[in-house]
Design a protein around this motif. Structure first.
Motif: not given
Length: 299
Positions: A185-193
């Motif tokens: 991920y990037t440091t400004k990302d969104v973790i999805t799951g």
């Protein structure tokens, strides 16, 4: 002013950095946790500018003025610094200054800066410009910090960015599948799951996700963990085959990229931690490493 007092009269020095036009600044925390703003540079960019020396007396004699650039790893536990960059340049020979305002330009070309500026739990990475004036009495020193960031191209996230799947079981009482769409991920990302409950006979009360930062210094000589953020994803008791979606925004938090090996001295790794509480407040958890990158930001 007599000779004795002028001899001890310390001049004022202002260190000016030529910042990169339209480049975003770096924001870090000082030792008091106050947010500080630093000009930012990339690896191999020139460090240029000038110093302005103002006299507090009619004249000032010195034995040379020197500029230095340092890259430091600070260990806040034992107060020891390790230098991984040390550059020096003379900008003025021994002389007597009589002008009230004196300007000296400096330039360090193609400066290697492969590690990003960092403020951590017990470790820091700092880049400093230092001015040293050798006077008749002592060495006079002024410093200014600048920031370094080294973003990578977004394509780096596409390499071996496999999903994460963890099976969590508690004897015969609980079985769930914890699934994340990606591992990078990037440091400004969104973790999805999502989380799928396969079996639930345990009386659960709450579930949360945490991002944990782990610093490791000198092959485990010093290791520190810090929970950076916490995100509640379930409140109440789930049932069998229930699916809970995950959408965890990272942008509100002060995250750095993953640092696997900083000058063979330390690493910074991030883990996503699934935490489950039952009705008796007993805590169960399982974690998996995620890789964070910094990518260029649009001005």
């Amino acid at each position: 002013m007599n000779f004795f007092s002028s001899l001890f009269s310390k001049p004022n020095v202002e260190i000016i950095l030529n910042e990169i036009p339209k480049r975003r600044s770096v924001y870090l925390r000082d030792e008091s946790r106050n947010r500080i703003k630093l000009p930012s540079f990339y690896d191999r960019e020139n460090i240029e500018g000038k110093i302005i020396l103002s006299l507090n007396s009619n004249s000032f004699s010195h034995n040379g003025i020197k500029m230095q650039i340092f890259g430091l790893i600070e260990n806040k536990m034992d107060k020891k610094n390790f230098e991984f960059i040390s550059l020096s340049k003379d900008i003025c020979p021994t002389s007597k200054l009589i002008n009230q305002i004196n300007t000296f330009e400096y330039s360090f070309n193609n400066v290697e800066k492969i590690y990003e500026s960092y403020r951590g739990i017990n470790l820091n990475i700092k880049y400093l410009i230092r001015v040293i004036i050798e006077s008749k009495i002592r060495s006079l020193v002024w410093e200014r910090e600048f920031g370094v960031v080294n973003p990578v191209k977004r394509e780096a996230l596409e390499i071996l960015n496999d999903p994460i799947e963890m099976s969590v079981g508690i004897e015969e009482w609980l079985h769930l599948i914890f699934y994340l769409d990606r591992s990078k991920y990037t440091t400004k990302d969104v973790i999805t799951g999502r989380i799928l409950f396969k079996k639930v006979t345990l009386n659960l009360k709450m579930m949360a996700l945490e991002i944990i930062k782990k610093e490791n210094y000198n092959n485990g000589e010093l290791s520190s963990n810090k929970t950076i953020c916490r995100f509640e994803i379930m409140d109440g008791a789930p049932v069998k085959n229930e699916i809970i979606p995950i959408r965890f925004f990272l942008s509100p938090y002060e995250l750095t990229p993953t640092y696997k090996n900083v000058n063979n001295k330390f690493s910074v790794r991030y883990f996503i931690n699934l935490v489950i509480y039952d009705s008796k407040d007993k805590r169960y958890f399982k974690q998996h490493e995620i890789i964070l990158y910094r990518i260029p930001r649009i001005v």
